[in-house]
Enzyme design. Sequence first.
Site, PDB file in Angstrom:
ATOM      1  N   ASP A  13     -40.529 -26.545  52.177  1.00  0.00           N
ATOM      2  CA  ASP A  13     -41.470 -26.282  51.085  1.00  0.00           C
ATOM      3  C   ASP A  13     -41.946 -27.628  50.551  1.00  0.00           C
ATOM      4  O   ASP A  13     -41.138 -28.437  50.075  1.00  0.00           O
ATOM      5  CB  ASP A  13     -40.767 -25.485  49.980  1.00  0.00           C
ATOM      6  CG  ASP A  13     -41.751 -24.807  49.037  1.00  0.00           C
ATOM      7  OD1 ASP A  13     -42.964 -25.056  49.168  1.00  0.00           O
ATOM      8  OD2 ASP A  13     -41.303 -24.041  48.171  1.00  0.00           O
ATOM      9  N   MET A  14     -43.244 -27.884  50.655  1.00  0.00           N
ATOM     10  CA  MET A  14     -43.808 -29.118  50.120  1.00  0.00           C
ATOM     11  C   MET A  14     -43.695 -29.108  48.600  1.00  0.00           C
ATOM     12  O   MET A  14     -43.876 -28.078  47.960  1.00  0.00           O
ATOM     13  CB  MET A  14     -45.260 -29.281  50.551  1.00  0.00           C
ATOM     14  CG  MET A  14     -45.479 -29.294  52.052  1.00  0.00           C
ATOM     15  SD  MET A  14     -44.644 -30.653  52.903  1.00  0.00           S
ATOM     16  CE  MET A  14     -45.570 -32.069  52.282  1.00  0.00           C
ATOM     17  N   ASP A 107     -48.185 -24.647  52.387  1.00  0.00           N
ATOM     18  CA  ASP A 107     -47.137 -25.608  52.045  1.00  0.00           C
ATOM     19  C   ASP A 107     -45.730 -25.098  52.290  1.00  0.00           C
ATOM     20  O   ASP A 107     -44.766 -25.701  51.828  1.00  0.00           O
ATOM     21  CB  ASP A 107     -47.274 -26.016  50.572  1.00  0.00           C
ATOM     22  CG  ASP A 107     -47.107 -24.836  49.617  1.00  0.00           C
ATOM     23  OD1 ASP A 107     -47.200 -23.681  50.074  1.00  0.00           O
ATOM     24  OD2 ASP A 107     -46.888 -25.080  48.415  1.00  0.00           O
ATOM     25  N   GLU A 108     -45.590 -24.023  53.053  1.00  0.00           N
ATOM     26  CA  GLU A 108     -44.272 -23.415  53.198  1.00  0.00           C
ATOM     27  C   GLU A 108     -44.123 -22.765  54.568  1.00  0.00           C
ATOM     28  O   GLU A 108     -45.036 -22.088  55.041  1.00  0.00           O
ATOM     29  CB  GLU A 108     -44.089 -22.368  52.099  1.00  0.00           C
ATOM     30  CG  GLU A 108     -42.761 -21.675  52.071  1.00  0.00           C
ATOM     31  CD  GLU A 108     -42.688 -20.626  50.973  1.00  0.00           C
ATOM     32  OE1 GLU A 108     -41.637 -19.965  50.886  1.00  0.00           O
ATOM     33  OE2 GLU A 108     -43.673 -20.450  50.222  1.00  0.00           O
TER      34      GLU A 108
END
Length: 364
Positions: A13-14, A107-108
């Site tokens: 996860d960013m 982002d995940e």
Amino acid sequence: MEPLDERWIGHLDMDAFFASVEQLDEPAYRGRPVVVGGLGPRGVVATASYEARRFGIHSAMPMAVAQKRCPDAVFLAGRFERYHEISVRVRQILTGASSLLETVSLDEAFFDLSEHGRGAVAVAEGVKREVQAATGLTCSVGVAPNRFLAKMGSELSKPDGFLWIEPGSVRELLDPLPVGKIWGVGEVTERRLRGLGFLRIADLRQAPLDLLTREFGSMGLRLQELARGEDATPIGAETDSVSMSREVTYSVDLVQFEEIEDEVRRLARTVAQELRGESMLCRTVRIKVRYPDFRTITRQARLSVSTDSETLIEALAVHLLREHTHLDEHGVRLLGVGVSGLGAALSRQLSLFDDSPLAASGAG
């Protein structure tokens, strides 16, 4: 280090992704509260930097509330193309580490590390380092025997963290956490659980199953399985839980059908372009319409063949709008287009539908 179990799943996860990209590209924003989202009167927060979160700003919050909480923050509409560019690079790194990915959003992502055996943790640590080196951004990574625990690991280690959850430490980790930490437990379900006296995950793990099923139906069993750290959900190259979508809340309600249709076309093209950029195909196209009184409808159709055709996705979205949606005379407040049933584009027939957009007869 003890031998690893048979199944090991990673979750990446960013950290505060959109806001972090803005801070990366504009040094003047670094160290300042940055909020990305819709800037109109009905806009909502998409991402808030960690500096902004100290003011109580979070995703899905109305932008007007965020502006009151921190008037001096940097408020930005966002740059989807830039976020997508970095997302593609992260996916390339994950592809090098795992043959089985599940993209959740820009982002995940989940990635199966079982093939690496005892080296799974080292591979995941290498992914984290490589992402930061390649993008200049931090991410948080969890590694665990299943999807639920892997996601829990990344969440508990944020920001810029890494957590390996071994089978023997699951109960010790989960038991003291509030029930709201369980994946899928929203505010309403959390209130119901707390009303029944289940405050911590340990309470839910020890709860009578008949009580949970009476109160929550089949979801009761699922909740207790997660409370025990059990999750057999597979990581798949194609799964309807993976989706891509774009939606817009308008500052002024759209009333003219031509304008509404144009917006659906634009959203469909944007989603199709993202699909191609991720080298993915979809099986299902859906639209979402929200009226001024907040009534919301969704319609979807499933294709007989996976596609990333911009022409087909646009045509099918418009078909759903025209044939299955009775637009209110007062207009619409929100429109959205999404695709799901995603799979990797291992082989593509680029012209399969492009010359015949009405070939959506496989949709039902």
